[in-house]
Scaffold this motif. Structure first.
Motif, PDB file in Angstrom:
ATOM      1  N   MET A 119      -9.494  -0.922  -4.804  1.00  0.00           N
ATOM      2  CA  MET A 119      -8.351  -0.434  -4.235  1.00  0.00           C
ATOM      3  C   MET A 119      -7.351  -0.593  -5.479  1.00  0.00           C
ATOM      4  SD  MET A 119      -7.656  -1.425  -0.427  1.00  0.00           S
ATOM      5  CE  MET A 119      -8.870  -1.139   1.013  1.00  0.00           C
ATOM      6  N   ASN A 120      -7.250   0.389  -6.368  1.00  0.00           N
ATOM      7  CA  ASN A 120      -6.553   0.386  -7.557  1.00  0.00           C
ATOM      8  C   ASN A 120      -4.964   0.618  -7.433  1.00  0.00           C
ATOM      9  OD1 ASN A 120      -8.424  -0.275  -9.325  1.00  0.00           O
ATOM     10  ND2 ASN A 120      -9.350   1.800  -9.493  1.00  0.00           N
ATOM     11  N   ASP A 121      -4.603   1.161  -6.257  1.00  0.00           N
ATOM     12  CA  ASP A 121      -3.288   1.581  -6.129  1.00  0.00           C
ATOM     13  C   ASP A 121      -2.340   0.593  -5.271  1.00  0.00           C
ATOM     14  OD1 ASP A 121      -4.578   1.824  -3.748  1.00  0.00           O
ATOM     15  OD2 ASP A 121      -3.523   3.751  -3.102  1.00  0.00           O
ATOM     16  N   LEU A 122      -2.743  -0.544  -5.243  1.00  0.00           N
ATOM     17  CA  LEU A 122      -2.010  -1.692  -4.389  1.00  0.00           C
ATOM     18  C   LEU A 122      -1.273  -2.628  -5.635  1.00  0.00           C
ATOM     19  CD1 LEU A 122      -4.761  -3.477  -2.254  1.00  0.00           C
ATOM     20  CD2 LEU A 122      -3.208  -1.422  -1.779  1.00  0.00           C
ATOM     21  N   GLU A 123      -0.128  -3.045  -4.879  1.00  0.00           N
ATOM     22  CA  GLU A 123       0.790  -3.928  -5.674  1.00  0.00           C
ATOM     23  C   GLU A 123       0.806  -5.312  -5.087  1.00  0.00           C
ATOM     24  OE1 GLU A 123       4.467  -2.130  -6.070  1.00  0.00           O
ATOM     25  OE2 GLU A 123       3.602  -0.330  -7.408  1.00  0.00           O
ATOM     26  N   TYR A 124       0.808  -6.415  -5.819  1.00  0.00           N
ATOM     27  CA  TYR A 124       0.742  -7.546  -5.227  1.00  0.00           C
ATOM     28  C   TYR A 124       1.837  -8.585  -5.651  1.00  0.00           C
ATOM     29  CZ  TYR A 124      -4.083  -6.373  -4.998  1.00  0.00           C
ATOM     30  OH  TYR A 124      -5.207  -5.702  -5.088  1.00  0.00           O
ATOM     31  N   ARG A 125       2.151  -9.414  -4.728  1.00  0.00           N
ATOM     32  CA  ARG A 125       3.160 -10.626  -5.052  1.00  0.00           C
ATOM     33  C   ARG A 125       2.637 -11.889  -4.534  1.00  0.00           C
ATOM     34  NH1 ARG A 125       8.990 -10.499  -6.372  1.00  0.00           N
ATOM     35  NH2 ARG A 125       8.189  -8.432  -7.272  1.00  0.00           N
ATOM     36  N   LEU A 126       2.364 -12.965  -5.213  1.00  0.00           N
ATOM     37  CA  LEU A 126       1.577 -13.948  -4.855  1.00  0.00           C
ATOM     38  C   LEU A 126       2.340 -15.162  -4.775  1.00  0.00           C
ATOM     39  CD1 LEU A 126      -1.140 -15.188  -3.614  1.00  0.00           C
ATOM     40  CD2 LEU A 126      -1.690 -15.735  -6.003  1.00  0.00           C
ATOM     41  N   LEU A 150       0.838  -1.128  -0.057  1.00  0.00           N
ATOM     42  CA  LEU A 150       0.024  -0.067   0.009  1.00  0.00           C
ATOM     43  C   LEU A 150       1.068   0.957   0.038  1.00  0.00           C
ATOM     44  CD1 LEU A 150      -2.774   1.513   0.327  1.00  0.00           C
ATOM     45  CD2 LEU A 150      -2.562   1.154   2.627  1.00  0.00           C
ATOM     46  N   PRO A 151       0.793   2.072  -1.001  1.00  0.00           N
ATOM     47  CA  PRO A 151       1.760   3.187  -1.005  1.00  0.00           C
ATOM     48  C   PRO A 151       1.362   4.088   0.440  1.00  0.00           C
ATOM     49  CG  PRO A 151       0.512   2.946  -3.309  1.00  0.00           C
ATOM     50  CD  PRO A 151      -0.036   1.959  -2.204  1.00  0.00           C
ATOM     51  N   ALA A 152       2.286   5.050   0.511  1.00  0.00           N
ATOM     52  CA  ALA A 152       2.266   5.863   1.624  1.00  0.00           C
ATOM     53  C   ALA A 152       0.900   6.698   1.370  1.00  0.00           C
ATOM     54  CB  ALA A 152       3.217   6.852   1.962  1.00  0.00           C
ATOM     55  N   LEU A 153       0.224   6.890   2.345  1.00  0.00           N
ATOM     56  CA  LEU A 153      -1.186   7.698   2.196  1.00  0.00           C
ATOM     57  C   LEU A 153      -0.742   9.249   2.529  1.00  0.00           C
ATOM     58  CD1 LEU A 153      -3.178   5.212   4.584  1.00  0.00           C
ATOM     59  CD2 LEU A 153      -3.253   5.474   1.972  1.00  0.00           C
ATOM     60  N   SER A 154      -1.502   9.982   1.997  1.00  0.00           N
ATOM     61  CA  SER A 154      -1.549  11.466   2.100  1.00  0.00           C
ATOM     62  C   SER A 154      -1.163  12.034   3.713  1.00  0.00           C
ATOM     63  CB  SER A 154      -2.176  12.133   1.356  1.00  0.00           C
ATOM     64  OG  SER A 154      -3.616  12.005   1.932  1.00  0.00           O
ATOM     65  N   GLU A 155      -0.368  13.149   3.555  1.00  0.00           N
ATOM     66  CA  GLU A 155      -0.191  13.373   5.209  1.00  0.00           C
ATOM     67  C   GLU A 155      -1.346  13.925   5.751  1.00  0.00           C
ATOM     68  OE1 GLU A 155       3.292  15.877   5.843  1.00  0.00           O
ATOM     69  OE2 GLU A 155       4.442  14.368   4.404  1.00  0.00           O
ATOM     70  N   ASP A 156      -2.317  14.405   5.126  1.00  0.00           N
ATOM     71  CA  ASP A 156      -3.813  14.912   5.463  1.00  0.00           C
ATOM     72  C   ASP A 156      -4.757  13.956   5.588  1.00  0.00           C
ATOM     73  OD1 ASP A 156      -4.191  14.239   3.026  1.00  0.00           O
ATOM     74  OD2 ASP A 156      -5.191  16.360   2.391  1.00  0.00           O
ATOM     75  N   SER A 157      -4.649  12.804   5.428  1.00  0.00           N
ATOM     76  CA  SER A 157      -5.192  11.515   5.711  1.00  0.00           C
ATOM     77  C   SER A 157      -5.621  11.506   7.180  1.00  0.00           C
ATOM     78  CB  SER A 157      -4.741  10.373   5.364  1.00  0.00           C
ATOM     79  OG  SER A 157      -5.558   9.176   5.594  1.00  0.00           O
ATOM     80  N   ARG A 158      -6.981  11.461   7.590  1.00  0.00           N
ATOM     81  CA  ARG A 158      -7.427  11.451   9.050  1.00  0.00           C
ATOM     82  C   ARG A 158      -7.025   9.869   9.733  1.00  0.00           C
ATOM     83  NH1 ARG A 158     -13.140  14.284   7.934  1.00  0.00           N
ATOM     84  NH2 ARG A 158     -12.004  16.473   7.510  1.00  0.00           N
ATOM     85  N   THR A 159      -6.939   8.908   8.901  1.00  0.00           N
ATOM     86  CA  THR A 159      -6.691   7.752   9.250  1.00  0.00           C
ATOM     87  C   THR A 159      -5.199   7.304   9.645  1.00  0.00           C
ATOM     88  OG1 THR A 159      -6.767   6.831   7.148  1.00  0.00           O
ATOM     89  CG2 THR A 159      -8.677   6.804   8.102  1.00  0.00           C
ATOM     90  N   GLY A 160      -4.356   8.265   9.717  1.00  0.00           N
ATOM     91  CA  GLY A 160      -2.818   7.918   9.809  1.00  0.00           C
ATOM     92  C   GLY A 160      -2.365   7.044   8.490  1.00  0.00           C
ATOM     93  N   LEU A 200      -5.355  -2.264   6.185  1.00  0.00           N
ATOM     94  CA  LEU A 200      -3.877  -2.328   5.225  1.00  0.00           C
ATOM     95  C   LEU A 200      -3.147  -1.279   5.893  1.00  0.00           C
ATOM     96  CD1 LEU A 200      -5.101  -3.062   1.843  1.00  0.00           C
ATOM     97  CD2 LEU A 200      -3.891  -4.513   3.324  1.00  0.00           C
ATOM     98  N   SER A 201      -1.948  -1.489   6.346  1.00  0.00           N
ATOM     99  CA  SER A 201      -1.006  -0.235   6.637  1.00  0.00           C
ATOM    100  C   SER A 201      -0.035   0.020   5.365  1.00  0.00           C
ATOM    101  CB  SER A 201       0.045  -0.756   7.644  1.00  0.00           C
ATOM    102  OG  SER A 201      -0.632  -1.260   9.019  1.00  0.00           O
ATOM    103  N   SER A 202       0.443   1.474   5.541  1.00  0.00           N
ATOM    104  CA  SER A 202       1.212   1.920   4.410  1.00  0.00           C
ATOM    105  C   SER A 202       2.395   0.973   4.434  1.00  0.00           C
ATOM    106  CB  SER A 202       1.654   3.314   4.757  1.00  0.00           C
ATOM    107  OG  SER A 202       0.716   4.242   4.801  1.00  0.00           O
ATOM    108  N   GLY A 203       2.964   0.551   3.108  1.00  0.00           N
ATOM    109  CA  GLY A 203       4.195  -0.167   3.029  1.00  0.00           C
ATOM    110  C   GLY A 203       3.607  -1.595   2.673  1.00  0.00           C
ATOM    111  N   ILE A 204       4.365  -2.693   3.068  1.00  0.00           N
ATOM    112  CA  ILE A 204       4.200  -4.026   2.823  1.00  0.00           C
ATOM    113  C   ILE A 204       3.432  -4.584   3.833  1.00  0.00           C
ATOM    114  CG2 ILE A 204       5.240  -6.307   2.462  1.00  0.00           C
ATOM    115  CD1 ILE A 204       6.057  -4.367   0.245  1.00  0.00           C
ATOM    116  N   ASN A 205       2.316  -5.379   3.402  1.00  0.00           N
ATOM    117  CA  ASN A 205       1.242  -6.182   4.246  1.00  0.00           C
ATOM    118  C   ASN A 205       1.256  -7.396   3.913  1.00  0.00           C
ATOM    119  OD1 ASN A 205      -0.543  -4.248   5.809  1.00  0.00           O
ATOM    120  ND2 ASN A 205      -0.228  -3.301   3.745  1.00  0.00           N
TER     121      ASN A 205
END
Length: 99
Positions: free
Chosen positions: A84-91, A9-19, A52-57
Motif C-alpha cells: 500500500m504505497n499511498d499511506l502516510e504514517y506517524r509512529l 489513507l487518502p480518499a478513495l476514488s468515487e467509483d470504488s465499489r468498497t466505499g 482501513l478507512s479513508s482518512g486517519i486510522n
C-alpha cells in the motif's frame, strides 16, 4: 511495549465499489507475542485481513517481552500482496509498566 501508529489513507476514488474502506493485510515481523488494534477494535488475524478507512486510522500494537531488545516490523499490503504505497504514517512508542 505499546506502539501507536497513525495511518492516513487518502480518499478513495468515487467509483470504488468498497466505499471508503480498503481491505488488505498487515505483514508483521516479530519474535515476540503481539496484539493489534485498529481504530479501537482488536484485529483477530491481521495477517489475513485488516480494514482501513479513508482518512486517519489508529493502529495500536501491544508487544509482549521482557527488558531485552526486540525487533518489531509491520507492512501494510493490498489484498493481492502488493504494498500500500499511498499511506502516510506517524509512529509513537512508549513503554508501559503494568500497574
Amino acid at each position: 511495549m505499546f506502539l501507536s501508529c497513525f495511518v492516513h489513507l487518502p480518499a478513495l476514488s468515487e467509483d470504488s465499489r468498497t466505499g471508503n474502506v480498503r481491505t488488505g493485510r498487515l505483514r508483521v515481523q516479530s519474535d515476540n507475542a503481539f496484539v493489534i488494534y485498529m481504530n479501537g477494535e482488536q484485529v483477530a488475524a491481521p495477517e489475513k485481513e485488516i480494514r482501513l478507512s479513508s482518512g486517519i486510522n489508529r493502529l495500536i500494537a501491544i508487544v509482549q517481552g521482557g527488558r531485552e531488545d526486540f525487533a518489531f516490523g509491520m507492512v501494510f499490503l493490498n489484498s493481492d500482496g502488493t504494498y500500500m504505497n499511498d499511506l502516510e504514517y506517524r509512529l509513537t512508542m512508549d513503554e508501559v509498566e503494568p500497574k
